[in-house]
Design an enzyme around this catalytic site. Structure first.
Site, short mmCIF file in Angstrom:
data_model
loop_
_atom_site.label_atom_id
_atom_site.label_comp_id
_atom_site.label_asym_id
_atom_site.label_seq_id
_atom_site.Cartn_x
_atom_site.Cartn_y
_atom_site.Cartn_z
N ASP A 147 0.85 -1.19 0.00
CA ASP A 147 0.00 0.00 0.00
C ASP A 147 0.89 1.25 0.00
OD1 ASP A 147 -1.50 2.24 0.88
OD2 ASP A 147 -2.97 0.93 1.81
N ASP A 168 0.07 9.29 -7.00
CA ASP A 168 -0.82 9.29 -8.17
C ASP A 168 -1.87 8.19 -8.02
OD1 ASP A 168 -1.85 9.66 -10.73
OD2 ASP A 168 -0.33 8.38 -11.65
N1 SAM Z 1 1.70 6.54 -11.57
C1 SAM Z 1 1.38 5.71 -12.73
C2 SAM Z 1 1.87 6.41 -13.97
O1 SAM Z 1 1.93 7.64 -13.98
O2 SAM Z 1 2.23 5.72 -14.92
C3 SAM Z 1 -0.08 5.42 -12.85
C4 SAM Z 1 -0.70 4.94 -11.59
S1 SAM Z 1 -2.41 4.59 -11.69
C5 SAM Z 1 -3.14 6.13 -11.90
C6 SAM Z 1 -2.79 4.23 -10.01
C7 SAM Z 1 -2.25 2.89 -9.55
O3 SAM Z 1 -2.39 2.81 -8.14
C8 SAM Z 1 -2.99 1.70 -10.10
O4 SAM Z 1 -2.07 0.86 -10.73
C9 SAM Z 1 -3.60 1.01 -8.86
O5 SAM Z 1 -3.58 -0.40 -8.96
C10 SAM Z 1 -2.66 1.48 -7.79
N2 SAM Z 1 -3.20 1.53 -6.41
C11 SAM Z 1 -4.47 1.74 -5.98
N3 SAM Z 1 -4.49 1.86 -4.64
C12 SAM Z 1 -3.20 1.76 -4.21
C13 SAM Z 1 -2.55 1.86 -2.94
N4 SAM Z 1 -3.27 2.08 -1.81
N5 SAM Z 1 -1.21 1.73 -2.88
C14 SAM Z 1 -0.47 1.52 -4.01
N6 SAM Z 1 -1.04 1.42 -5.24
C15 SAM Z 1 -2.38 1.55 -5.34
#
Ligand code: SAM
Length: 296
Positions: A147, A168
């Site tokens: 997380d 993000d």
């Molecule tokens: N930062 C990436 C980019 O710019 O290429 C895109 C990220 S995407 C918008 C958001 C990601 O966060 C997704 O892959 C999702 O699976 C992940 N996600 C959702 N909740 C999360 C959490 N609590 N901790 C880490 N990752 C998480």
């Protein structure tokens, strides 16, 4: 668990804004020799095929990165740096491969810098790990299936005392907005001089509307400078979001980047790039941008 997959949205207007800001920020931070740590709290899968099923279904990159690459006018330097970096992953004129934030950062980092990628979705964390293995980056890059809101704090402050944290999230869960704020607050407490960059969707939902205001207050209380850049590509009428709905579906009209402790060069770079971005990516007459800063 989550339904959000960035593969459907890779290279859309929100990515153009976020990744242009990320590149300009990194370029500035990497001018100093001392090691930098990039903490990517929501890393995604790292690389996306724009001609794959997911991206073709939504076709969002056609109104995003594709328009930037097809521009016939000279690009502002920050937008030009973004276009060149994306082209570096592709052989032809059009982009078939789109680099996500981990690949963008890794491309710019030097061997002594570090990239920590946190991704909660096991499938995307595995994909990211596999994609990054091709780079043979060794100790430079770490992927953790954890997380991002929770795990980010254990890396702060970094040993080198220089870090950029990119936050993000997919904002699928309403509490993401509060968790972003809590992470920024905790980050500033542990490591006040870190650069914190938060992406957020601009949608008719009170939490989304409040986030930049709350981050401004947070930065103000900590006595740190901030910068807010927002890009609107169309009117919001058609895209009222309901709780639990994917905020980045094709209807997303606008998004923003909020930075605490931004590089001092960023505002001038965006003053040139943002109006051009708004013009190139406009989908209707509501296209606009905001650039504001304060504090410090
Ligand atoms: N930062 C990436 C980019 O710019 O290429 C895109 C990220 S995407 C918008 C958001 C990601 O966060 C997704 O892959 C999702 O699976 C992940 N996600 C959702 N909740 C999360 C959490 N609590 N901790 C880490 N990752 C998480």
């Amino acid at each position: 668990m989550f339904s959000y997959r960035h593969a459907f949205h890779a290279g859309n207007h929100a990515d153009v804004l976020k990744h242009t800001v990320l590149i300009a920020t990194l370029q500035h931070l990497l001018q100093k020799e001392a090691a930098l740590m990039v903490l990517d709290t929501h890393a995604g899968a790292g690389l996306y095929r724009l001609d794959g099923d997911a991206a073709r279904t939504s076709a969002e990159s056609a109104d995003g990165v594709a328009r930037v690459l097809a521009a016939t006018e000279p690009l502002a330097p920050a937008l030009q740096a973004y276009a060149e970096l994306v082209r570096g992953f592709n052989s032809g004129a059009a982009a078939r491969i789109y680099p996500g934030s981990p690949f963008i950062s890794q491309r710019l980092l030097r061997p002594h810098d570090r990239l920590k990628c946190l991704e909660l979705l096991p499938a995307d964390a595995r994909l990211l790990q596999r994609n990054l293995e091709q780079l043979e980056a060794g100790r430079q890059v770490t992927v953790l299936n954890e997380d991002g809101f929770e795990s980010a704090r254990k890396f702060l402050p970094p040993p080198s005392r220089r870090a950029l944290l990119l936050c993000d999230p997919s904002y699928e869960i309403k509490t993401d907005y509060q968790r972003v704020q809590a992470l920024a607050q905790e980050g500033l407490k542990r490591f006040p001089t870190g650069v914190y960059a938060v992406w957020y969707p601009i949608i008719p939902r009170p939490e989304a509307h409040d986030l930049p205001r709350r981050l401004k207050t947070l930065a103000g209380k900590a006595g740190r400078p901030w910068l807010h850049a927002a890009l609107t590509v169309k009117g919001s009428k058609a895209s009222a979001a309901t709780p639990g709905e994917d905020v980045r579906r094709p209807g997303l009209p606008a998004s923003g980047m909020f930075l605490i402790n931004p590089p001092y060069t960023l505002e001038a770079a965006l003053r040139e790039a943002l109006p051009q971005m708004a013009r190139l990516l406009a989908q209707d007459r509501h296209a606009a941008h905001v650039l504001e800063s304060g504090g410090g």
